[in-house]
Design an enzyme around this catalytic site. Structure first.
Site, PDB file in Angstrom:
ATOM      1  N   ARG A 167     -11.445  21.840   9.183  1.00  0.00           N
ATOM      2  CA  ARG A 167     -10.673  20.677   8.713  1.00  0.00           C
ATOM      3  C   ARG A 167      -9.563  21.126   7.767  1.00  0.00           C
ATOM      4  O   ARG A 167      -8.417  20.704   7.895  1.00  0.00           O
ATOM      5  CB  ARG A 167     -11.610  19.684   8.039  1.00  0.00           C
ATOM      6  CG  ARG A 167     -12.211  18.636   8.955  1.00  0.00           C
ATOM      7  CD  ARG A 167     -12.914  19.224  10.186  1.00  0.00           C
ATOM      8  NE  ARG A 167     -13.549  18.192  10.976  1.00  0.00           N
ATOM      9  CZ  ARG A 167     -14.794  17.748  10.782  1.00  0.00           C
ATOM     10  NH1 ARG A 167     -15.546  18.283   9.809  1.00  0.00           N
ATOM     11  NH2 ARG A 167     -15.301  16.806  11.546  1.00  0.00           N
ATOM     12  N   ASP A 196     -12.963  22.526  15.376  1.00  0.00           N
ATOM     13  CA  ASP A 196     -13.149  21.077  15.362  1.00  0.00           C
ATOM     14  C   ASP A 196     -11.894  20.445  15.943  1.00  0.00           C
ATOM     15  O   ASP A 196     -10.979  21.140  16.396  1.00  0.00           O
ATOM     16  CB  ASP A 196     -13.436  20.561  13.955  1.00  0.00           C
ATOM     17  CG  ASP A 196     -14.388  19.366  13.972  1.00  0.00           C
ATOM     18  OD1 ASP A 196     -14.004  18.311  14.519  1.00  0.00           O
ATOM     19  OD2 ASP A 196     -15.513  19.490  13.470  1.00  0.00           O
ATOM     20  N   HIS A 267     -15.960  17.012  19.208  1.00  0.00           N
ATOM     21  CA  HIS A 267     -15.198  17.720  18.177  1.00  0.00           C
ATOM     22  C   HIS A 267     -14.382  18.859  18.786  1.00  0.00           C
ATOM     23  O   HIS A 267     -14.338  19.963  18.241  1.00  0.00           O
ATOM     24  CB  HIS A 267     -16.144  18.256  17.105  1.00  0.00           C
ATOM     25  CG  HIS A 267     -16.747  17.181  16.242  1.00  0.00           C
ATOM     26  ND1 HIS A 267     -16.018  16.500  15.299  1.00  0.00           N
ATOM     27  CD2 HIS A 267     -18.017  16.678  16.190  1.00  0.00           C
ATOM     28  CE1 HIS A 267     -16.810  15.623  14.688  1.00  0.00           C
ATOM     29  NE2 HIS A 267     -18.016  15.702  15.222  1.00  0.00           N
ATOM     30  N   ASP A 333     -22.957  17.704  17.969  1.00  0.00           N
ATOM     31  CA  ASP A 333     -23.103  16.431  17.269  1.00  0.00           C
ATOM     32  C   ASP A 333     -21.964  15.485  17.635  1.00  0.00           C
ATOM     33  O   ASP A 333     -20.916  15.882  18.130  1.00  0.00           O
ATOM     34  CB  ASP A 333     -23.104  16.660  15.754  1.00  0.00           C
ATOM     35  CG  ASP A 333     -21.790  17.251  15.257  1.00  0.00           C
ATOM     36  OD1 ASP A 333     -21.287  18.172  15.923  1.00  0.00           O
ATOM     37  OD2 ASP A 333     -21.283  16.805  14.210  1.00  0.00           O
ATOM     38  N   GLU A 334     -22.200  14.206  17.401  1.00  0.00           N
ATOM     39  CA  GLU A 334     -21.177  13.156  17.449  1.00  0.00           C
ATOM     40  C   GLU A 334     -20.314  13.255  18.704  1.00  0.00           C
ATOM     41  O   GLU A 334     -19.079  13.369  18.622  1.00  0.00           O
ATOM     42  CB  GLU A 334     -20.314  13.215  16.180  1.00  0.00           C
ATOM     43  CG  GLU A 334     -21.112  12.920  14.912  1.00  0.00           C
ATOM     44  CD  GLU A 334     -20.270  12.973  13.651  1.00  0.00           C
ATOM     45  OE1 GLU A 334     -20.592  12.235  12.690  1.00  0.00           O
ATOM     46  OE2 GLU A 334     -19.288  13.736  13.600  1.00  0.00           O
ATOM     47  N   TRP A 405     -29.471  17.166  10.104  1.00  0.00           N
ATOM     48  CA  TRP A 405     -28.484  16.632   9.170  1.00  0.00           C
ATOM     49  C   TRP A 405     -28.574  15.125   8.975  1.00  0.00           C
ATOM     50  O   TRP A 405     -28.188  14.608   7.923  1.00  0.00           O
ATOM     51  CB  TRP A 405     -27.071  17.008   9.625  1.00  0.00           C
ATOM     52  CG  TRP A 405     -26.520  16.233  10.795  1.00  0.00           C
ATOM     53  CD1 TRP A 405     -26.732  16.463  12.109  1.00  0.00           C
ATOM     54  CD2 TRP A 405     -25.645  15.099  10.726  1.00  0.00           C
ATOM     55  NE1 TRP A 405     -26.051  15.558  12.885  1.00  0.00           N
ATOM     56  CE2 TRP A 405     -25.371  14.706  12.056  1.00  0.00           C
ATOM     57  CE3 TRP A 405     -25.064  14.371   9.680  1.00  0.00           C
ATOM     58  CZ2 TRP A 405     -24.550  13.616  12.362  1.00  0.00           C
ATOM     59  CZ3 TRP A 405     -24.241  13.294   9.980  1.00  0.00           C
ATOM     60  CH2 TRP A 405     -23.985  12.930  11.310  1.00  0.00           C
ATOM     61  N   TYR A 430     -25.259  17.200   1.337  1.00  0.00           N
ATOM     62  CA  TYR A 430     -23.854  17.227   1.750  1.00  0.00           C
ATOM     63  C   TYR A 430     -23.019  17.211   0.478  1.00  0.00           C
ATOM     64  O   TYR A 430     -22.898  16.186  -0.195  1.00  0.00           O
ATOM     65  CB  TYR A 430     -23.530  16.017   2.626  1.00  0.00           C
ATOM     66  CG  TYR A 430     -23.703  16.279   4.107  1.00  0.00           C
ATOM     67  CD1 TYR A 430     -24.758  17.069   4.578  1.00  0.00           C
ATOM     68  CD2 TYR A 430     -22.826  15.749   5.039  1.00  0.00           C
ATOM     69  CE1 TYR A 430     -24.914  17.306   5.931  1.00  0.00           C
ATOM     70  CE2 TYR A 430     -22.974  15.982   6.400  1.00  0.00           C
ATOM     71  CZ  TYR A 430     -24.019  16.764   6.835  1.00  0.00           C
ATOM     72  OH  TYR A 430     -24.178  17.003   8.174  1.00  0.00           O
ATOM     73  N   ASP A 432     -19.862  17.393   0.012  1.00  0.00           N
ATOM     74  CA  ASP A 432     -18.613  16.642  -0.020  1.00  0.00           C
ATOM     75  C   ASP A 432     -18.833  15.241  -0.574  1.00  0.00           C
ATOM     76  O   ASP A 432     -17.874  14.574  -0.966  1.00  0.00           O
ATOM     77  CB  ASP A 432     -17.984  16.565   1.376  1.00  0.00           C
ATOM     78  CG  ASP A 432     -18.959  16.101   2.443  1.00  0.00           C
ATOM     79  OD1 ASP A 432     -20.111  16.590   2.446  1.00  0.00           O
ATOM     80  OD2 ASP A 432     -18.572  15.271   3.283  1.00  0.00           O
ATOM     81  N   TRP A 480     -18.247  19.910   3.888  1.00  0.00           N
ATOM     82  CA  TRP A 480     -17.226  19.459   4.837  1.00  0.00           C
ATOM     83  C   TRP A 480     -15.930  19.228   4.070  1.00  0.00           C
ATOM     84  O   TRP A 480     -15.942  18.687   2.962  1.00  0.00           O
ATOM     85  CB  TRP A 480     -17.674  18.187   5.547  1.00  0.00           C
ATOM     86  CG  TRP A 480     -18.954  18.375   6.308  1.00  0.00           C
ATOM     87  CD1 TRP A 480     -20.203  18.000   5.937  1.00  0.00           C
ATOM     88  CD2 TRP A 480     -19.087  19.019   7.586  1.00  0.00           C
ATOM     89  NE1 TRP A 480     -21.123  18.373   6.899  1.00  0.00           N
ATOM     90  CE2 TRP A 480     -20.469  18.991   7.920  1.00  0.00           C
ATOM     91  CE3 TRP A 480     -18.192  19.609   8.470  1.00  0.00           C
ATOM     92  CZ2 TRP A 480     -20.953  19.540   9.109  1.00  0.00           C
ATOM     93  CZ3 TRP A 480     -18.676  20.150   9.649  1.00  0.00           C
ATOM     94  CH2 TRP A 480     -20.043  20.105   9.963  1.00  0.00           C
ATOM     95  N   THR A 481     -14.801  19.588   4.663  1.00  0.00           N
ATOM     96  CA  THR A 481     -13.572  19.689   3.869  1.00  0.00           C
ATOM     97  C   THR A 481     -12.474  18.702   4.256  1.00  0.00           C
ATOM     98  O   THR A 481     -11.297  18.947   3.980  1.00  0.00           O
ATOM     99  CB  THR A 481     -13.006  21.121   3.965  1.00  0.00           C
ATOM    100  OG1 THR A 481     -12.680  21.420   5.331  1.00  0.00           O
ATOM    101  CG2 THR A 481     -13.990  22.139   3.426  1.00  0.00           C
TER     102      THR A 481
END
Length: 565
Positions: A167, A196, A267, A333-334, A405, A430, A432, A480-481
């Site tokens: 990111r 990503d 992603h 994921d996702e 997660w 997490y 972040d 996560w950034t």
């Protein structure tokens, strides 16, 4: 020996000579037994640089009988002595160590080379915060270590930190600095999130457009995805293969394993932007896609074709050459299924494979790569969604491991199904997520997770017992950034909470209700001085410094939207 300043807390301490100190000076030799030479080099380069002590090689470092508690044969002359010890390995394991400081010697016996290194990290803490600097700050002829004995060993084999360099790209120098910070906290797994939607950060020589195109985005959403604000500057960067070799070697010298993550099948917009044939070309015009500039769950996913399989097999061929560790993280994921449902190609693949729906395509794809990795002596690890969509039925290898997660549930299910687990629930670790409920927290997304919350994180849930509990390899904190544009912001979100996490992953602590947070806070007083010496821009206990605060008025975010909870 006073344990109140050590983080993570050691297993046991004993004051041999209360109040006595063991001196180290310019004449103090450093003697390294077989297998401990990397730690000796680290001591000279790091502690030697901070203290100005030469720590010259000592002669006759180890004439004592292996595996005994007897003194090293050359100890009578004084010095720092390193060796591996079968006796320590039997008692404490390969990462365990025994550190003994008497009036004239410091001896570190490790169960293996890694144990010696972790003992050296403890020695650094015992020397005081100035031992964490890069050069001496004034004339000081003698340094001292409190006399006593420490026996210590980690609770978990996997003590991880995930850094999302996709990111926002983290330059190599900053990444190497984080490896040093991990070593200082006895963490031993660096999970690099390399790809990503917003960027592909790893050079793949067979597919140069992955970095020529996929490593750069035109602009970046400022703050959460609901924000109307943009940073209109292009953002990007990537690691060359030689950069990765350097990073992996630098980590290995500190007994840290680097686990690469190549995300699939979701992603993946940065990869599709570089090579449009990877996308669902019968549904959307993939040739018009660029690297994604905002945050959230992207609808553009990989097409379930042989072209995709061969492409990622070729990518992973190069990944395996660069990363020698056992595990390769494939995300998983996702992954939205809408494009697959609309795609005639995807539906035809479902029929060809004898699947019941497109929902099972993800399990089929990850099962394919899990077996592909297993055939090459590696193991798949992925986020807990890898157990969904028919993954088990499609033959996800038993050697596959799960990063849990979305709370503990995925990890519990995985362990009961015979899979190893790394616990990293977003509700607890997490980093972040915001550290306090105050209005001045920068970009206050996610749950409020204070230093105490992280300290009370327990990796093994009570639902797992016996052999199932033993499948918990360990724990990992995830950074996560999306809202961390540079090293200063990463520091702020990560520290001091990473110190609390490190103790939960290393130390044998009582269950959270009985866990002594007050003792940890007292030890953190000394640890803040170490972080200051290291130049870490952590969040102070009293709240953010003025330049760390969120911009805005009356506690409202700069974009006028409410905090995400």
């Amino acid at each position: 020996m006073d344990p109140t300043h050590l983080i993570p807390a050691p297993r046991s301490t004993h004051q041999v000579l209360p109040g006595a100190l063991c001196p180290l000076d310019a004449t103090t030799p450093l003697a390294a037994g077989p297998g401990t030479e990397p730690t000796a080099r680290w001591l000279r380069a790091t502690i030697g640089a901070a203290t100005g002590l030469p720590l010259a090689p000592g002669a006759g470092h180890d004439t004592g009988a292996p595996g005994t508690d007897g003194a090293h044969g050359a100890d009578s002359a004084g010095g720092v002595f390193l060796r591996t010890s079968p006796e320590v390995e039997r008692k404490l394991g390969p990462e365990g160590y025994r550190l003994v400081a008497d009036g004239h010697t410091v001896r570190i016996d490790g169960g293996g080379p890694a144990g010696v290194f972790w003992g050296a990290q403890t020695l650094r803490q015992l020397l005081g915060p100035d031992a964490f600097r890069r050069a001496p700050i004034g004339p000081r002829e003698t340094w001292t270590v409190p006399c006593g004995a420490i026996e210590d060993a980690p609770r978990f084999a996997w003590r991880g930190l995930m850094l999302d360099v996709a990111r926002h790209f983290m330059p190599k120098g900053d990444l190497l600095a984080y490896i040093d910070l991990m070593a200082a906290h006895k963490l031993n797994v660096l999970h690099l999130h390399l790809t990503d939607d917003q960027g592909w950060r790893l050079e793949i020589r067979r597919y140069p457009r992955l970095t020529e195109v996929g490593a750069w985005r035109e602009r970046t959403k400022l703050g959460h995805r609901a924000s109307p604000l943009w940073d209109e500057r292009p953002h990007g960067g990537y690691y060359t293969q030689d950069d990765i070799r350097e990073i992996v070697a630098y980590a290995a010298a500190r007994y840290i394993t680097v686990v690469p993550e190549i995300d699939m099948p979701g992603h993946s917009q940065a990869a599709i932007a570089a090579y449009p044939e990877l996308g669902n070309t019968d549904v959307i015009d993939t040739a018009s896609l660029g690297v994604w500039t905002t945050w959230g769950i992207n609808p553009n996913v990989l097409s379930p074709t042989d072209t995709t399989l061969r492409f990622y097999e070729n990518v992973l061929d190069e990944v395996l050459e660069l990363f020698p560790g056992t595990f390769v993280h494939l995300g998983g994921d996702e992954c939205p299924r809408e494009q697959w449902r609309a795609s005639a190609t995807a539906r035809a693949r479902v029929r060809e494979l004898g699947l019941t729906s497109v929902d099972e395509l993800q399990g089929w794809l990850l099962g394919h790569f899990g077996r592909w990795l297993a055939e090459r002596g590696r193991r798949l690890i992925g986020w807990d969604e890898i157990l969904e969509g028919g993954a088990l039925e499609a033959g996800l290898p038993q050697g596959a491991a799960v990063s849990s997660w979305r709370g503990y549930a995925g990890g519990i299910a995985a362990a009961r199904a015979g899979h190893d687990v790394v616990m990293c629930p977003e509700q607890q670790v997490y980093l972040d997520h915001r550290q306090a409920p105050g209005d001045d927290e920068p970009v206050p997304i996610g749950y409020v997770r204070t230093l105490e919350d992280v300290y009370r994180f327990e990796p093994v849930p009570p639902q797992l017992t016996g052999a199932d509990a033993e499948r918990v390899l360990g724990a990992q904190a995830n950074v996560w950034t999306e809202v961390m544009e540079d090293r200063r912001r990463v520091d702020y979100q990560t520290f001091p909470r990473l110190a609390a996490f490190a103790e939960t992953a290393w130390s044998s602590l009582p269950p959270p209700p009985e866990r002594d947070f007050e003792s940890f806070q007292e030890r953190m007083t000394a640890h803040y001085a170490r972080l200051d010496a290291l130049g870490v821009e952590y969040r102070p206990p009293g709240g953010p410094r003025p330049w760390q605060r969120r911009p805005g008025v009356s506690g409202r975010p700069i974009d006028g939207s409410p905090p995400i909870v």
